[in-house]
Design a protein around this motif. Structure first.
Motif, short mmCIF file in Angstrom:
data_model
loop_
_atom_site.label_atom_id
_atom_site.label_comp_id
_atom_site.label_asym_id
_atom_site.label_seq_id
_atom_site.Cartn_x
_atom_site.Cartn_y
_atom_site.Cartn_z
N LYS A 45 -8.28 -18.04 8.70
CA LYS A 45 -6.84 -18.23 8.51
C LYS A 45 -6.58 -19.09 7.27
CE LYS A 45 -2.74 -18.84 11.43
NZ LYS A 45 -1.90 -19.77 10.67
N LEU A 48 -7.22 -17.01 4.11
CA LEU A 48 -6.13 -16.05 3.91
C LEU A 48 -4.87 -16.75 3.40
CD1 LEU A 48 -6.73 -13.95 7.13
CD2 LEU A 48 -6.85 -13.05 4.80
N LEU A 62 -12.62 -7.98 3.97
CA LEU A 62 -13.19 -8.77 5.06
C LEU A 62 -14.48 -8.10 5.51
CD1 LEU A 62 -12.66 -11.17 6.96
CD2 LEU A 62 -11.37 -9.62 8.43
N THR A 105 -1.31 -13.15 10.55
CA THR A 105 -1.48 -13.56 9.16
C THR A 105 -1.99 -12.39 8.32
OG1 THR A 105 -1.89 -15.87 9.72
CG2 THR A 105 -2.75 -15.11 7.61
N ILE A 106 -2.91 -11.61 8.88
CA ILE A 106 -3.43 -10.44 8.17
C ILE A 106 -2.34 -9.40 7.97
CG2 ILE A 106 -5.02 -8.48 8.36
CD1 ILE A 106 -6.95 -10.39 9.84
N HIS A 109 0.34 -10.63 5.59
CA HIS A 109 -0.13 -11.10 4.29
C HIS A 109 0.44 -10.22 3.18
CE1 HIS A 109 -2.86 -12.82 1.31
NE2 HIS A 109 -3.21 -13.71 2.22
N VAL A 113 -5.42 -6.00 3.00
CA VAL A 113 -6.67 -6.49 3.57
C VAL A 113 -7.49 -5.30 4.06
CG1 VAL A 113 -7.76 -8.04 5.24
CG2 VAL A 113 -5.52 -8.63 4.28
N SER A 131 -6.36 -4.87 12.86
CA SER A 131 -5.29 -5.63 12.22
C SER A 131 -5.27 -5.45 10.71
CB SER A 131 -5.42 -7.11 12.57
OG SER A 131 -5.24 -7.32 13.95
N CYS A 132 -6.42 -5.07 10.13
CA CYS A 132 -6.49 -4.88 8.68
C CYS A 132 -5.74 -3.62 8.26
CB CYS A 132 -7.95 -4.81 8.24
SG CYS A 132 -8.84 -6.38 8.42
#
Length: 272
Positions: A45, A48, A62, A105-106, A109, A113, A131-132
């Motif tokens: 976190k 990022l 990642l 957060t991903i 962002h 990512v 999540s990416c």
């Protein structure tokens, strides 16, 4: 990264970072499990969040060390807090909220990512992949949400998983807890590409380099709009994206990009 210009350092024990050519690689470096301990999640976190305001970073990859991409939460760390006066409730809540915050957060962002998945991604590790924005997997990669096997339904991984694959595929993974191979994950829509292990990093980097060549402002606008409209009704989504398109058209990068296309030359992005 093989590029001699890359600068590599350890941010915090569980994560290493290297950056070159606008591409930031964050590597989970707590083999063999690369578990999402408190330390791992805070390190990710933090990295990022630092990248958010770093103009040198255009795209984030990642990845991981070892044979396991990420085995999910650190069950030994969680179990140790059963001895707490509240049987671990406060620590469990801290862990799950930190994990939920990391995943958001991903998604939120401003920079794309990409997950480069080598090996096994299970439970919250599978959640991390889902999540990416993009995911590339090696041929030997495997995925599972196996909480049901240990009496702990993968409820938080379900949020990311169900936003990537169909309901029935998500429920198949959640209810059976069984491992799926990389090709099945591809057919489910969990990953974008499955490639031989020896070309995995290069494939992820090719994605990253292609994306990094675009206007950073346009990428930011587009990613934010994608996730926002995805949760809206059809008419609301169109009303919203009309406003986004107009504001995007007013940007200098859009003016430059359209002009460069008409004039048959390469654009010069300013991020404005």
């Amino acid at each position: 990264m093989a590029d001699a210009a890359a600068v590599q350092e350890t941010i915090e024990a569980p994560v290493t970072v290297s950056e070159a050519g606008g591409i930031l690689q964050l590597t989970l470096a707590s083999a063999p499990a690369n578990a999402l301990s408190i330390a791992m999640m805070e390190a990710l976190k933090g990295a990022l969040e630092r990248a958010r305001d770093d103009d040198a970073v255009r795209v984030i990859v990642l990845r991981s060390e070892g044979k396991v991409f990420c085995a999910g939460h650190d069950l030994k760390e969680l179990t140790a807090h059963r001895a707490d006066a509240d049987r671990g409730r406060e620590f469990f809540e801290e862990t799950m909220r930190l994990c939920a915050g990391l995943m958001q957060t991903i998604v939120r962002h401003p920079k794309p990512v990409i997950a480069e998945v080598s090996g096994v991604a299970t439970a919250a590790g599978c959640q991390l992949v889902a999540s990416c924005d993009l995911a590339v997997a090696g041929e030997a990669a495997r995925f599972a949400t196996p909480g049901v096997n240990i009496g702990l339904f993968c409820s938080t991984p379900m949020v990311a998983l169900s936003r990537n694959v169909s309901r029935k595929h998500a429920m198949e993974m959640l209810l059976t807890g069984e491992m799926i191979d990389a090709q099945t994950a591809l057919s489910f829509g969990l990953v974008n590409r499955v490639v031989p292990q020896e070309t995995l990093n290069q494939t992820a980097m090719n994605f990253a380099q292609t994306i990094a060549s675009k206007s950073p402002l346009t990428l930011k606008i587009g990613k934010e709009a994608f996730y926002a409209q995805d949760e809206m009704a059809l008419s609301q989504a169109y009303d919203y994206t009309v406003r986004v398109m107009v504001e995007n058209m007013m940007a200098r990068d859009a003016e430059e990009g359209i002009g460069a296309f008409i004039e048959k030359r390469a654009p010069e992005w300013k991020g404005k």
